[in-house]
Each structure stands twice: as C-alpha cells, then as structure tokens.
Design an enzyme around this catalytic site. Structure first.
Site, mmCIF file in Angstrom:
data_model
loop_
_atom_site.group_PDB
_atom_site.id
_atom_site.type_symbol
_atom_site.label_atom_id
_atom_site.label_comp_id
_atom_site.label_asym_id
_atom_site.label_seq_id
_atom_site.Cartn_x
_atom_site.Cartn_y
_atom_site.Cartn_z
ATOM 1 N N HIS A 282 -58.401 -8.927 29.707
ATOM 2 C CA HIS A 282 -57.478 -8.003 28.612
ATOM 3 C C HIS A 282 -58.550 -8.596 26.509
ATOM 4 O O HIS A 282 -57.804 -9.729 26.305
ATOM 5 C CB HIS A 282 -56.003 -8.650 27.858
ATOM 6 C CG HIS A 282 -55.414 -7.143 26.963
ATOM 7 N ND1 HIS A 282 -55.281 -6.251 27.141
ATOM 8 C CD2 HIS A 282 -54.728 -7.663 25.633
ATOM 9 C CE1 HIS A 282 -54.966 -5.225 25.836
ATOM 10 N NE2 HIS A 282 -54.973 -6.256 25.297
ATOM 11 N N CYS B 44 -49.595 -3.669 27.192
ATOM 12 C CA CYS B 44 -50.784 -3.221 27.844
ATOM 13 C C CYS B 44 -50.747 -2.057 28.529
ATOM 14 O O CYS B 44 -50.377 -1.829 29.712
ATOM 15 C CB CYS B 44 -52.418 -3.629 27.574
ATOM 16 S SG CYS B 44 -53.550 -3.390 28.020
ATOM 17 N N HIS C 252 -62.519 -0.535 27.458
ATOM 18 C CA HIS C 252 -62.683 0.493 28.386
ATOM 19 C C HIS C 252 -64.097 1.638 28.320
ATOM 20 O O HIS C 252 -64.845 1.639 27.454
ATOM 21 C CB HIS C 252 -61.719 1.446 29.123
ATOM 22 C CG HIS C 252 -60.819 2.158 28.104
ATOM 23 N ND1 HIS C 252 -60.548 1.631 27.132
ATOM 24 C CD2 HIS C 252 -61.687 3.685 27.890
ATOM 25 C CE1 HIS C 252 -59.948 2.838 26.261
ATOM 26 N NE2 HIS C 252 -60.431 3.710 26.643
ATOM 27 N N CYS D 25 -53.021 -3.068 31.208
ATOM 28 C CA CYS D 25 -53.185 -4.315 32.107
ATOM 29 C C CYS D 25 -51.998 -4.045 33.066
ATOM 30 O O CYS D 25 -52.136 -4.236 34.205
ATOM 31 C CB CYS D 25 -51.751 -5.306 30.436
ATOM 32 S SG CYS D 25 -53.593 -6.259 29.789
#
Lengths: 113, 113
Positions: free
Chosen positions: A45, A3, A99, A6
């Site tokens: 996450h 990710c 997000h 991440c």
C-alpha cells in the site's frame, strides 16, 4: 484497511485479474474508458507517486514494465497504447493506492487531460 | 540522426531544459497542454516503451522518479499531477523517441484520452 485496492489484492473484493506476480497485480478497471483499460497496482500500500521512496525506483520501473507486457498480452502493443499515473487531486487520482492505467484498443485523444 | 529529441539532447536545437543527469534530460513541451508540461527523455535513443528491454526497467523507473522530483521542483506535487507515456499510433505518440509527460498546474480532466 479501508483501501479498495488492498481488498482486491487480498481477494476480499472480486476483480477481473489479468496478471499477478509477487510485487504487483493487474485487473480490469470497472469503469473502462477504452476497450482495454487495466490497472497495475503494487501489492504494497503506497498512497501515490509522491510517496514512492527512492529505493522503490525499481518497483515503479517494474510496474511500467508489466504495463508494457500486458499491452502485448492484450494485443494492443503494435497499434499503440497509453500509460498514465494520476497523482493527487489535480491529477484526478480516484483511489488512494498507487496505480498505473494502461489504455488501448482505440485511438486515444491526444488531450492528456 | 533525424530525431528532434536527440538533437535537443545534443544541444543542436534549443530547448527550455529544467533538469539533466547522465541518463535523462527534461525540458518544457513547446506546445504545453497545462501550466506545467515537461517532457522527461532518456539520452539513449529508444523509440518507444515497446522497445525498452527488460534490463532497462531501472531506467524507466528512474525516468518516472525524475518526473516525481520535477513535480516537487515545479511546485505541483501537493496539488497533484499526471504522468503519461504515449506509445505508438493509438497512444498518440508524436515523437519517435521515448518520453514521459509531466502535466500539472491545473485540474486535469479525468478523461485519460
């Protein structure tokens, strides 16, 4: 973890970080759609808004609260700004890590997509 | 009170209400920009995101959580949706009572305004 957010959180990919706390990190979008275009991202996450548990209501509130604080920090609070959460394909979610977009610094078209 | 959303909340103006609880009410936007276009509105008259106090972080989290629940209720959770908060003039905020847009039912352009 494959990710990109991440990796940004872990410092493995550079980013223009404007805010950090123990729950979230905020950085400039690399393809800005407005003079101010920040992403506020939980360190945890979570794939999308669909995957936020009821117990995480406070975390989501905090993310939006940080967006509001950053609007002030970036000098766009008074003129105005837009906060956007895209979820899934129809929503245009580009990265599969929750997000929140903060956009401002110009008059935003009232199209909402 | 000369606020159209306060009048909707008070039942003085009719609206197509899809959800109600003790903190928020949700109804269909009268000028929908997508097949599903709901507004989630706190019962309390808060002008904009700029006017949300730190103590109201949970309320904002709840509003977004309701948006997520309504996406499921409206059958758009899996395909995807967009959640938008417009603040102030540049943000295109049309009614001066905090509200969260939930849009879905079609592919949303990734323009974000």
């Amino acid at each position: 973890m494959d990710c990109i957010f991440c990796k940004i959180i872990a410092g493995q990919i550079p980013s223009d970080v404007v805010y950090k706390d123990d729950k979230v990190i905020a950085f400039r979008d690399i393809s800005p759609m407005a003079p101010v275009h920040l992403l506020i991202v939980p360190r945890q996450h979570i794939v999308s808004l669909n995957d936020v548990a009821e117990a995480q209501v406070t975390l989501v509130g905090h993310i939006v609260h940080v967006a509001k604080l950053l609007a002030k920090q970036q000098g766009i609070a008074e003129k105005g700004y837009r906060v956007v959460i895209n979820c899934g394909r129809d929503g245009g979610q580009a990265v599969q890590h929750l997000h929140v977009h903060l956009l401002g610094g110009r008059e935003l078209v009232n199209g909402l997509g």
